[in-house]
Design a protein around this motif. Structure first.
Motif, PDB file in Angstrom:
ATOM      1  N   VAL A   1      42.762  54.224  62.797  1.00  0.00           N
ATOM      2  CA  VAL A   1      42.649  55.315  63.766  1.00  0.00           C
ATOM      3  C   VAL A   1      43.842  56.261  63.626  1.00  0.00           C
ATOM      4  N   VAL A   2      45.025  55.719  63.359  1.00  0.00           N
ATOM      5  CA  VAL A   2      46.195  56.558  63.072  1.00  0.00           C
ATOM      6  C   VAL A   2      45.876  57.460  61.881  1.00  0.00           C
ATOM      7  N   ASP A   3      45.329  56.863  60.813  1.00  0.00           N
ATOM      8  CA  ASP A   3      44.990  57.623  59.604  1.00  0.00           C
ATOM      9  C   ASP A   3      43.929  58.681  59.882  1.00  0.00           C
ATOM     10  N   ALA A   4      42.927  58.332  60.692  1.00  0.00           N
ATOM     11  CA  ALA A   4      41.866  59.282  61.024  1.00  0.00           C
ATOM     12  C   ALA A   4      42.424  60.462  61.819  1.00  0.00           C
ATOM     13  N   MET A   5      43.351  60.198  62.733  1.00  0.00           N
ATOM     14  CA  MET A   5      43.973  61.276  63.507  1.00  0.00           C
ATOM     15  C   MET A   5      44.774  62.187  62.592  1.00  0.00           C
ATOM     16  N   GLU A   6      45.558  61.606  61.688  1.00  0.00           N
ATOM     17  CA  GLU A   6      46.336  62.411  60.746  1.00  0.00           C
ATOM     18  C   GLU A   6      45.421  63.270  59.877  1.00  0.00           C
ATOM     19  N   HIS A   7      44.321  62.695  59.418  1.00  0.00           N
ATOM     20  CA  HIS A   7      43.364  63.442  58.603  1.00  0.00           C
ATOM     21  C   HIS A   7      42.769  64.607  59.397  1.00  0.00           C
ATOM     22  N   ARG A   8      42.438  64.345  60.650  1.00  0.00           N
ATOM     23  CA  ARG A   8      41.862  65.397  61.506  1.00  0.00           C
ATOM     24  C   ARG A   8      42.843  66.557  61.680  1.00  0.00           C
ATOM     25  N   LEU A   9      44.123  66.224  61.912  1.00  0.00           N
ATOM     26  CA  LEU A   9      45.141  67.266  62.070  1.00  0.00           C
ATOM     27  C   LEU A   9      45.343  68.046  60.775  1.00  0.00           C
ATOM     28  N   GLU A  10      45.297  67.360  59.639  1.00  0.00           N
ATOM     29  CA  GLU A  10      45.413  68.040  58.350  1.00  0.00           C
ATOM     30  C   GLU A  10      44.258  69.001  58.141  1.00  0.00           C
ATOM     31  N   GLU A  11      43.057  68.597  58.541  1.00  0.00           N
ATOM     32  CA  GLU A  11      41.899  69.486  58.454  1.00  0.00           C
ATOM     33  C   GLU A  11      42.119  70.742  59.292  1.00  0.00           C
ATOM     34  N   ILE A  12      42.607  70.562  60.497  1.00  0.00           N
ATOM     35  CA  ILE A  12      42.837  71.697  61.395  1.00  0.00           C
ATOM     36  C   ILE A  12      43.887  72.628  60.808  1.00  0.00           C
ATOM     37  N   LEU A  13      44.973  72.080  60.307  1.00  0.00           N
ATOM     38  CA  LEU A  13      46.023  72.898  59.717  1.00  0.00           C
ATOM     39  C   LEU A  13      45.519  73.635  58.489  1.00  0.00           C
ATOM     40  N   GLY A  14      44.701  73.002  57.711  1.00  0.00           N
ATOM     41  CA  GLY A  14      44.133  73.645  56.527  1.00  0.00           C
ATOM     42  C   GLY A  14      43.272  74.840  56.885  1.00  0.00           C
ATOM     43  N   ARG A  15      42.551  74.738  57.974  1.00  0.00           N
ATOM     44  CA  ARG A  15      41.709  75.860  58.425  1.00  0.00           C
ATOM     45  C   ARG A  15      42.545  77.029  58.910  1.00  0.00           C
ATOM     46  N   SER A  16      43.689  76.730  59.537  1.00  0.00           N
ATOM     47  CA  SER A  16      44.500  77.812  60.099  1.00  0.00           C
ATOM     48  C   SER A  16      45.211  78.603  59.012  1.00  0.00           C
ATOM     49  N   GLU A  17      45.340  78.035  57.804  1.00  0.00           N
ATOM     50  CA  GLU A  17      46.029  78.727  56.721  1.00  0.00           C
ATOM     51  C   GLU A  17      45.080  79.611  55.911  1.00  0.00           C
ATOM     52  N   SER A  18      43.785  79.416  56.039  1.00  0.00           N
ATOM     53  CA  SER A  18      42.843  80.211  55.255  1.00  0.00           C
ATOM     54  C   SER A  18      42.543  81.534  55.957  1.00  0.00           C
ATOM     55  N   PRO A  19      42.246  82.576  55.173  1.00  0.00           N
ATOM     56  CA  PRO A  19      41.947  83.890  55.784  1.00  0.00           C
ATOM     57  C   PRO A  19      40.694  83.824  56.647  1.00  0.00           C
ATOM     58  N   VAL A  20      40.669  84.603  57.692  1.00  0.00           N
ATOM     59  CA  VAL A  20      39.526  84.624  58.620  1.00  0.00           C
ATOM     60  C   VAL A  20      38.481  85.577  58.134  1.00  0.00           C
TER      61      VAL A  20
END
Length: 72
Positions: A53-72
């Protein structure tokens, strides 16, 4: 503490770890909604186990951060 009690009720077992921190052990339904609730609580909350679950949370946050870096 209030958010924890609101979410899990008064039957949750709370262990005080020091003057400013506490730990709970609670069975949860691991989902995007659960992770979103945790993110809403801010940096003062973290999952310490189980490791998957720790790993799943970290993965989820990485996904969110990856989306915020891409152009809209």
């Amino acid at each position: 503490m209030g958010a924890i009690l609101d979410r899990f009720g008064t039957d949750v077992i709370i262990q005080k770890t020091d003057r400013e921190h506490f730990r709970i052990r609670q069975e949860v339904a691991v989902s995007g909604q659960f992770f979103g609730w945790l993110v809403g609580l801010g940096a003062g909350v973290r999952i310490v186990s189980p490791q998957n679950v720790v790993d799943a949370m970290e993965h989820r946050l990485e996904e969110i951060l990856g989306r915020s870096e891409s152009p809209v």
